[in-house]
Structure formats: C-alpha cells, structure tokens
Design a protein around this motif. Sequence first.
Motif, short mmCIF file in Angstrom:
data_model
loop_
_atom_site.label_atom_id
_atom_site.label_comp_id
_atom_site.label_asym_id
_atom_site.label_seq_id
_atom_site.Cartn_x
_atom_site.Cartn_y
_atom_site.Cartn_z
N ARG A 111 32.38 21.16 11.00
CA ARG A 111 31.35 19.97 10.66
C ARG A 111 30.40 20.44 9.70
N ASP A 112 29.73 21.38 10.11
CA ASP A 112 28.74 22.22 8.66
C ASP A 112 29.59 22.94 7.34
N ALA A 113 30.51 23.07 7.27
CA ALA A 113 31.35 23.19 5.90
C ALA A 113 31.78 21.44 5.20
N ALA A 114 32.10 20.38 6.02
CA ALA A 114 31.85 19.23 5.90
C ALA A 114 30.48 18.82 4.87
N GLY A 115 29.56 18.85 5.87
CA GLY A 115 28.56 18.95 5.33
C GLY A 115 27.89 19.06 3.65
N TRP A 116 28.20 20.67 3.79
CA TRP A 116 28.30 21.47 2.47
C TRP A 116 28.78 20.59 1.07
N LEU A 117 30.59 20.60 2.09
CA LEU A 117 31.36 20.01 0.36
C LEU A 117 30.53 18.62 -0.09
N SER A 118 30.36 17.59 0.85
CA SER A 118 30.02 16.26 0.45
C SER A 118 28.48 16.29 -0.41
N ARG A 119 27.82 17.64 -0.20
CA ARG A 119 26.64 17.90 -0.85
C ARG A 119 26.83 17.94 -2.56
N ARG A 120 27.75 19.03 -2.07
CA ARG A 120 28.28 19.85 -3.31
C ARG A 120 28.62 18.90 -4.67
N VAL A 121 29.39 17.96 -3.65
CA VAL A 121 30.23 16.94 -4.56
C VAL A 121 29.26 15.82 -4.42
N ARG A 122 27.88 15.61 -4.76
CA ARG A 122 27.72 14.60 -4.19
C ARG A 122 28.24 13.00 -4.45
N SER A 123 28.59 13.43 -2.92
CA SER A 123 28.56 12.23 -2.11
C SER A 123 28.01 11.16 -1.63
N ARG A 124 28.37 10.15 -1.20
CA ARG A 124 26.89 9.33 -1.33
C ARG A 124 26.90 9.06 0.39
N HIS A 125 28.05 9.42 1.04
CA HIS A 125 28.05 9.66 2.65
C HIS A 125 28.28 11.24 2.69
N SER A 144 22.95 32.13 13.80
CA SER A 144 22.86 32.96 14.96
C SER A 144 21.66 34.17 14.29
N ALA A 145 22.52 34.64 13.17
CA ALA A 145 21.48 35.69 12.53
C ALA A 145 20.39 35.48 11.43
N GLY A 146 21.40 34.04 11.10
CA GLY A 146 20.25 33.33 9.69
C GLY A 146 20.31 33.49 8.67
N ARG A 147 22.50 34.44 8.54
CA ARG A 147 22.55 35.07 7.22
C ARG A 147 22.98 33.20 6.31
N ILE A 148 23.48 32.20 7.03
CA ILE A 148 24.52 31.47 6.82
C ILE A 148 23.51 30.52 6.89
N ARG A 149 23.41 29.10 6.91
CA ARG A 149 22.59 27.88 7.45
C ARG A 149 23.23 26.95 7.62
N ALA A 150 22.83 26.76 9.08
CA ALA A 150 24.10 25.58 9.56
C ALA A 150 23.44 24.06 9.52
N ALA A 151 24.18 23.29 8.55
CA ALA A 151 23.63 21.85 7.83
C ALA A 151 22.87 20.85 8.58
#
Lengths: 326, 244
Positions: free
Chosen positions: B67-81, B211-218
């Motif tokens: 789910r994190d990856a999907a949200g990140w990907l949607s923002r990258r491709v400037r998807s509306r949804h 949890s270590a803050g190295r990557i941000r959960a979407a």
Amino acid sequence: MFLRRRPDVRASELSPEWVMQGRRRLVGASAIGGGALLLPGVASLARAVGPSSTGTEGILGCSVALPESARTVAGEAPTPLADISGYNNYYEFSSDKRAVRVLAQALTVSPWTITVDGEVEQPLTVDIDDLQRLFGSEERTYRLRCVEGWSLVAPWSGFGLCRLLGRARPTSRARFVEFTSLHRPSEMIGQRVAGGLQWPYREALRIDEAMHPLTFAATGLYGAPLPRQNGAPLRIVVPWKYGFKSPKAITRIRLVNERPRTSWVAAAPSEYGFYGNVNPDVAHPRWSQARENRIGELRKRPTLFLNGYAAQVASLYAGLDPATLF
Amino acid sequence: MLAAWLDAHGRALWWVACVGCAVPGLWLAFCTAGQVLGPNPLESLLHVTGETARTLLLVALSITPLRDAAGWLSRRVRSRHGKRLSDWNWLVRMRRMFGLWCFAYAFAHAALFFEFDLGRDLSVAWAELVEKPYLMVGAIALVGLLPLAVTSTRSMMVLLGRHWALLHRLVYPVSLLVLAHEWMTMKAGSWDAVPATLVLCILLGHRLLVSAGRIRAAGHDGVEVPERLPGDRSGQELRAPGTR
C-alpha cells in the motif's frame, strides 16, 4: 572350520541359528565331496578371515543360503513400479524426487564396466553384459527405507555382491569396501550445480557387511533392466541400512584397509553416520526415525529395527553402541 | 484509471482472492478423494498445506508495504486517484481474509501431522514435541497465530482498542518462527526455502526502515492506519467507546 573355541568368545562372533544350519549343510556337502574340496567362495572367505579388529571372523559370504523370509517380504505386495521409478533420491540429477525420472533419461548406460581393485589378489574389470553369465541372476524382494522417513518394497534382480567380491579374492588387509558412482556432469545435470555433495558419490561398507549374503548387486527391477532413475545399470542394495547406503550407477569397487570418507558423512557429518543402520530408536538429529511412510500409504507405520533384517544382520553389530551405528 | 477501478471493485476483488485462497485446499481434497496424491500422499498433504500457510502469511505481511508502494507510485505518475493511503483501503480489507486462511492451512497442516504421522497419539506427540526442535518451533508459531485469528473480528478490534495493533505485532516473531520451521525440516543440500526467506527479509526490512525513520510510510507519520469498515474513509482510528 572357522568356529574356533576361545575362552572369551565375543557375542559378535556367535552366529544366528539360520547361519549355523547353512554351515552344517555345507560341512555335510564337503564331507560327501571328499572333505578336501572346498567351494571357491569358501576358500576366498577363509582368506578374508584375518587378524583384523573389525570382526572379520563374522564374514558369511555367498556359501550361506538365505532363508526364504529374507529373500521376500511376506504379507505385502511390492510397491508399484510407477512409484518405485517415479520417486527417487538421486542427487546426481536433482534433489527433487519427482524430477529424477525425467532427468535421468539422459544417462548413457552402455558401454559400462565395473572395476574391482585395491586390497584384492585378483583385480578385475567386468563388462556389464558379462555379469549375468559370471554371477547368475536371482530375484530378491527387499524393503527399502529412506533416511527421510519413507519406504517401499522393491523386487530387485541381480546377484549377491559376495560373488563379485569373492572372484576378486580380498586380501587379509581388506577391511572396508568403497563404491564409487558415475561422475559424468555432461549427462548428470545435478553434478553441474554446486550443491552439498562432492562428486563422484562415494559409499562404503565394512567388509563383513559387503560380503553378507543379503547385500545385493541389482541390475533389474520387476524382471526388467533397472530403470536409469533407480541406478542403472548396476546399483548396490543393502536392505538393513538407510537408502543412502545403497549407491547407484556403480563404476568402481575398491577394497581398502582404512574406513573411507563417504559422501553424506563428508557433507553433513552431524546428520549422517558411516553405518546408516535403520533403527527406530536412534533419531535423525532433526526428525524421528520411529515411523515411516510406506509409499502409497497415508498413515505412517512403525519402523522395524534393522528394517526387519535383524535376524540376519544383528550379530554383525553385537557389542557396538546402537547410537554409533547410525 | 487503474487505482480508481480497483477501489471501485474492491468487494469483487476480495471474493476473487478468497476463492483463490481456497484453491490449494480444494485441490488437495480432490486429489485425496481420487487417490492421486502421488507416491507419498502424507508428504504431499503436509507440504501443500504448510507452504500455502507460509505463502499466505507472506501475502498478509506484504499488504502494508504494498500500500505504501502503491501510494508512492500514484504520486510519482501524478495519478488523480490513489495518492492517498485511504485509496488503497480495499487492499487492507483483504488482509484479515489472508490471515484467516493462513491460520486455517496452518491448523490443517498440524492436524494432518497429528493424525497421520503421530497416529493421533498424545504421548507420542508430546515426546516428539519435546525432543524435536522443528516441531516445537512449528507448534509455537501455530499457538502464536491463534490469538491473532481469534481477535480478527470487528467486535474484538473494538474491544481491544489500541491494544489490538500491539497484539497483532505478534505476527512478526511468528513469521520468523515459520521460516525457521521450514529451514529445519529441509534436508541438507536443498534450497527450497530461499525465495520465501528473501521475501520475508524484504517485508520485515521495510518495517524496520519505517520504524527507524529511514523511509516514510505513505501518508502518515510512520503509524500504520488500522483496518476500517467498508465505506469508512474518515481516517479516524477505530476506538472502543470510552478509550482515549
């Protein structure tokens, strides 16, 4: 003959009832024949009996006839050929037991020779096609128990290994028999993959185990030539030991004085021992050996001590700690 | 738009996945009835149930990273949804189903072993459990899954409130035990468990990095959004009445 009276007779030197009867028949036969004429097998046997510490006094050899109960499996039909030839542990091809049947068909089994050398008076190389003429052919239906916990009943054809070894005449220095399987990566795809085992596959027996009348050299299964996945053209069958002690596709048999380093012992010394005797009371380090899956059956059954051949071979190990015999 | 279509058909997807989870079990039942389980039927039953349970556990564990990856990907491709985490809530709703199927297969795995290998003998079972570490590890993993299955209902979630998420972190040690169990039953020279082990390393590694803050959960500050009821997009955490 070789029953000498000593004050300190060890239990390992005592013979079971059926062996005694066989010897009496033999003594009777040689008495009829003039007493001086010994069968060739007995002659080589007498030579093999030496002052060794492995109890070679217990060597039986081919002169002893096996009872019917040890040549067949009573009250049970052999496992269907499709299962015996479709579920194989043969790492030269794959560690996937169901893939071996397909992959093994790449193997060329003719021409093929078997060399017997080392501590023998008469080293020899035998062509696979001459085996039947030299050593005859007989049927043996044996239980086979894999160390993984499954088992089957296989109707082998072939000859007693003692016939081949007897022909080479082991010297008194021969205490162990080492078997070397084929090393041919061009046809054995598993040998091209880096894995746990070192090639060629090596197995070994004590000389008295190798000369035991139960120990069999199989060239056939169900009356037909041995399928490639089952060890064609010649494999060893040692029915009271786990299956890894019954090597396939044998090319060389070497008689040696020191205990050889066998493949599975070298690969995982904590999990596999030299003896590999079937024993429900001695567990594999990771899983129990108390029960087994007979191929085709859903429910496990109890494993028999020495795979049900204790009457024939238990005397080979008298006085030894069962835990070391795995 | 793929993300919007998936969101709109979340319920149908749920059913497709649910039926898919039943396939290995149905296949085993079919083969057992037709006596075509192969040369070693018990081995087939144990392997299929065990591997299915392990795979479904990994699937359930992959929902959050996915789910994190999907949200990140949607923002990258400037998807509306699909930019918001809540756009992927249909994925989260599947997780309970995967977890329950995992438990069902794990339970069947243990039950088949008890019935056909141990011969339904409790004294034999206890003796082997104490003697064989692989059995103990597998049994502890199953016991660890039990409270997760029991507390999977909505009423239990409400009852437990914020403790629910804490309790369900039990799945992490359980997943390690499951893989340990698989490695311990493997014969020397076999590498069949390598793919599952790599996947688990990635899935647990993702959580460690979050949890270590190295990557941000979407979407949020690293806190996973708990499962919601269908239609609930408010972003509020489920709380039992009277809790904070």
